[in-house]
Scaffold this motif. Structure first.
Motif, PDB file in Angstrom:
ATOM      1  N   ASN A  67      14.984  16.756   1.844  1.00  0.00           N
ATOM      2  CA  ASN A  67      15.059  15.302   1.711  1.00  0.00           C
ATOM      3  C   ASN A  67      14.144  14.555   2.672  1.00  0.00           C
ATOM      4  O   ASN A  67      14.205  13.329   2.741  1.00  0.00           O
ATOM      5  N   ASN A  68      13.321  15.273   3.439  1.00  0.00           N
ATOM      6  CA  ASN A  68      12.387  14.594   4.343  1.00  0.00           C
ATOM      7  C   ASN A  68      10.923  14.924   4.061  1.00  0.00           C
ATOM      8  O   ASN A  68      10.033  14.323   4.651  1.00  0.00           O
ATOM      9  N   VAL A  69      10.690  15.910   3.203  1.00  0.00           N
ATOM     10  CA  VAL A  69       9.322  16.283   2.812  1.00  0.00           C
ATOM     11  C   VAL A  69       9.194  16.278   1.292  1.00  0.00           C
ATOM     12  O   VAL A  69       8.249  15.718   0.744  1.00  0.00           O
ATOM     13  N   LEU A 200      26.144  22.466  16.355  1.00  0.00           N
ATOM     14  CA  LEU A 200      27.408  21.789  16.047  1.00  0.00           C
ATOM     15  C   LEU A 200      27.056  20.419  15.488  1.00  0.00           C
ATOM     16  O   LEU A 200      26.487  19.589  16.198  1.00  0.00           O
ATOM     17  N   GLU A 201      27.358  20.213  14.217  1.00  0.00           N
ATOM     18  CA  GLU A 201      26.970  18.951  13.567  1.00  0.00           C
ATOM     19  C   GLU A 201      28.195  18.108  13.265  1.00  0.00           C
ATOM     20  O   GLU A 201      29.152  18.577  12.631  1.00  0.00           O
ATOM     21  N   MET A 202      28.168  16.862  13.712  1.00  0.00           N
ATOM     22  CA  MET A 202      29.239  15.892  13.458  1.00  0.00           C
ATOM     23  C   MET A 202      30.621  16.453  13.759  1.00  0.00           C
ATOM     24  O   MET A 202      31.469  16.613  12.871  1.00  0.00           O
ATOM     25  N   GLN A 236      11.779  12.862  11.497  1.00  0.00           N
ATOM     26  CA  GLN A 236      11.515  11.589  10.813  1.00  0.00           C
ATOM     27  C   GLN A 236      12.564  10.540  11.155  1.00  0.00           C
ATOM     28  O   GLN A 236      12.325   9.339  10.991  1.00  0.00           O
ATOM     29  N   ASP A 237      13.739  10.960  11.633  1.00  0.00           N
ATOM     30  CA  ASP A 237      14.772  10.033  12.095  1.00  0.00           C
ATOM     31  C   ASP A 237      14.458   9.546  13.515  1.00  0.00           C
ATOM     32  O   ASP A 237      14.451   8.340  13.775  1.00  0.00           O
ATOM     33  N   PHE A 238      14.201  10.490  14.424  1.00  0.00           N
ATOM     34  CA  PHE A 238      14.011  10.092  15.837  1.00  0.00           C
ATOM     35  C   PHE A 238      12.731   9.276  15.999  1.00  0.00           C
ATOM     36  O   PHE A 238      12.647   8.429  16.885  1.00  0.00           O
ATOM     37  N   PRO A 247      22.179   7.919   9.977  1.00  0.00           N
ATOM     38  CA  PRO A 247      23.468   8.350  10.517  1.00  0.00           C
ATOM     39  C   PRO A 247      23.659   7.773  11.928  1.00  0.00           C
ATOM     40  O   PRO A 247      22.678   7.521  12.638  1.00  0.00           O
ATOM     41  N   ARG A 248      24.904   7.579  12.296  1.00  0.00           N
ATOM     42  CA  ARG A 248      25.203   6.980  13.600  1.00  0.00           C
ATOM     43  C   ARG A 248      24.667   7.823  14.762  1.00  0.00           C
ATOM     44  O   ARG A 248      24.350   7.295  15.838  1.00  0.00           O
ATOM     45  N   PHE A 249      24.538   9.126  14.581  1.00  0.00           N
ATOM     46  CA  PHE A 249      24.110   9.988  15.694  1.00  0.00           C
ATOM     47  C   PHE A 249      22.623   9.902  15.997  1.00  0.00           C
ATOM     48  O   PHE A 249      22.150  10.488  16.972  1.00  0.00           O
TER      49      PHE A 249
HETATM   50  N1  LIG Z   1      16.736  12.785   7.743  1.00  0.00           N
HETATM   51  C1  LIG Z   1      17.809  13.601   7.872  1.00  0.00           C
HETATM   52  N2  LIG Z   1      18.556  13.530   8.982  1.00  0.00           N
HETATM   53  C2  LIG Z   1      19.624  14.359   9.134  1.00  0.00           C
HETATM   54  O1  LIG Z   1      20.283  14.282  10.200  1.00  0.00           O
HETATM   55  C3  LIG Z   1      19.911  15.304   8.108  1.00  0.00           C
HETATM   56  C4  LIG Z   1      19.092  15.332   6.968  1.00  0.00           C
HETATM   57  N3  LIG Z   1      18.046  14.462   6.878  1.00  0.00           N
HETATM   58  N4  LIG Z   1      19.289  16.192   5.939  1.00  0.00           N
HETATM   59  C5  LIG Z   1      20.253  17.253   6.103  1.00  0.00           C
HETATM   60  C6  LIG Z   1      21.404  16.803   6.886  1.00  0.00           C
HETATM   61  C7  LIG Z   1      22.269  15.761   6.244  1.00  0.00           C
HETATM   62  N5  LIG Z   1      22.829  15.101   7.390  1.00  0.00           N
HETATM   63  C8  LIG Z   1      23.490  13.889   7.374  1.00  0.00           C
HETATM   64  C9  LIG Z   1      23.159  12.950   6.448  1.00  0.00           C
HETATM   65  C10 LIG Z   1      23.786  11.718   6.432  1.00  0.00           C
HETATM   66  C11 LIG Z   1      24.788  11.437   7.329  1.00  0.00           C
HETATM   67  C12 LIG Z   1      25.465  10.104   7.266  1.00  0.00           C
HETATM   68  O2  LIG Z   1      25.185   9.305   6.416  1.00  0.00           O
HETATM   69  N6  LIG Z   1      26.370   9.815   8.198  1.00  0.00           N
HETATM   70  C13 LIG Z   1      27.024   8.511   8.284  1.00  0.00           C
HETATM   71  C14 LIG Z   1      28.391   8.541   7.698  1.00  0.00           C
HETATM   72  C15 LIG Z   1      29.411   9.304   8.500  1.00  0.00           C
HETATM   73  C16 LIG Z   1      30.829   9.166   7.980  1.00  0.00           C
HETATM   74  O3  LIG Z   1      31.030   8.601   6.911  1.00  0.00           O
HETATM   75  O4  LIG Z   1      31.705   9.636   8.716  1.00  0.00           O
HETATM   76  C17 LIG Z   1      27.019   8.078   9.745  1.00  0.00           C
HETATM   77  O5  LIG Z   1      27.167   6.887   9.980  1.00  0.00           O
HETATM   78  O6  LIG Z   1      26.851   8.928  10.610  1.00  0.00           O
HETATM   79  C18 LIG Z   1      25.109  12.383   8.271  1.00  0.00           C
HETATM   80  C19 LIG Z   1      24.455  13.624   8.301  1.00  0.00           C
HETATM   81  C20 LIG Z   1      22.260  15.627   8.607  1.00  0.00           C
HETATM   82  N7  LIG Z   1      21.001  16.183   8.158  1.00  0.00           N
END
Ligand SMILES: Nc1nc(=O)c2c([nH]1)NC[C@@H]1CN(c3ccc(C(=O)N[C@@H](CCC(=O)O)C(=O)O)cc3)CN21
Ligand SMILES: CC(C)C(=O)C(=O)O
Ligand SMILES: [Mg+2]
Length: 283
Positions: A67-69, A200-202, A236-238, A247-249
């Protein structure tokens, strides 16, 4: 006496001696010394060169390339054949960083043998130094098989994007006390199967803190609070190349999208107005 310019793609150093490659035992030493480190994703030459030069010790060729390339909505559709050329570019471009290839959905879950054959492709065809795969108990035999076969493995627990449909979307994992307990057990099991680090993710900061204190190997957080041994973000996020809701992180350290917006508009305007190319660009 005349200096030959370095060919394109040869990296910034030109003839400088190759710096020593970061090795996995070094990451354990950093943990023992309480020193934190950063990981970034990379999918191509210039990002890999820049992050490597900045001293980022580990680069991840994430399945997030999906989703980034490649323009997909999620990480699910990307294939091994699509990721291998990206991993090869990052390995060629990073002189010092350890390069980890993320195994995409469907390329390792079927059996330890499938996991090994996929990993061998990333190591032989791309030169990857290690692989990463998602999950706990179901992938322990695959992790053990890889490690026995000489493939260093990074684990990934908490929110595992390849299971987003099963998990019911992007949600924090390990909030309830029994889920937190399972996460700690899974992390220990992934370590005991031979993984050299665990993403460790989320997960709640307190749970990531407990996992970090329990494990001998480093934890790498993304949305997992400040107590992990390392932190990772998608580049691409940072760098603010991606626009839209983040995402909030994510913390944005640059705004590349606006830099490129302005550059593209200026170029288009110059061409339309006839001010580019100038004499200095013409033969
Ligand atoms: N560009 C990008 N950044 C990422 O961090 C990432 C990707 N792609 N692709 C693979 C996964 C998917 N990930 C994701 C994607 C979206 C959210 C997100 O929308 N989080 C929201 C909602 C959280 C909630 O509802 O609790 C947030 O506010 O963090 C989180 C992780 C992490 N990874
Ligand atoms: C966010 C990191 C950990 C990842 O798995 C990826 O980029 O694919
Ligand atoms: Mg991934």
């Amino acid at each position: 006496m005349s200096e030959t310019p370095a060919p394109y793609g040869s990296g910034a150093g030109g003839a400088a001696p190759a710096p020593r490659r970061v090795r996995i035992p070094h990451l354990m030493e950093l943990k023992e010394r309480g020193e934190r480190w950063a990981m970034l994703t990379a999918y191509e030459q210039y990002a890999a060169e820049i992050f490597d030069r900045a001293g980022i010790p580990v680069l991840l060729v994430g399945d997030s390339a999906s989703n980034n390339v490649y323009g997909n909505a999620t990480s699910l559709p990307v294939t091994v054949d699509e990721l291998i050329p990206l991993a090869r570019a990052v390995v060629r471009s990073a002189r010092r960083a350890l390069v980890v290839a993320d195994l995409p959905f469907g390329s390792y879950q079927a059996s330890p043998e499938q996991a090994f054959l996929t990993s061998a492709r990333f190591m032989k065809e791309a030169g990857a130094h290690a692989v990463k795969l998602e999950g706990g108990r179901p992938v322990l035999p695959a992790i053990a098989k890889l490690v026995e076969s000489g493939v260093p493995v990074m684990g990934h627990l908490g929110f595992t994007p390849q299971s987003e449909h099963a998990l019911g979307g992007y949600r924090v994992q390990g909030r309830e006390s029994d889920a937190a307990k399972r996460l700690v057990e899974d992390a220990l099991a992934v370590q005991d199967a031979g993984a050299f680090a665990v993403v460790l993710e989320m997960v709640p900061a307190a749970v990531a803190q407990e996992v970090t204190a329990t494990l001998r190997v480093p934890t790498i957080g993304i949305g997992a609070g400040p107590h992990c041994d390392a932190q990772v973000l998608v580049w691409q996020d940072f760098a603010g190349l991606r626009t839209g809701p983040m995402p909030r992180f994510v913390k944005q350290y640059a705004n590349l999208a606006s830099v490129l917006d302005e550059a593209a508009q200026a170029f288009a305007r110059d061409v339309v107005e006839g001010t580019f190319p100038g004499d200095e660009h013409s033969f």
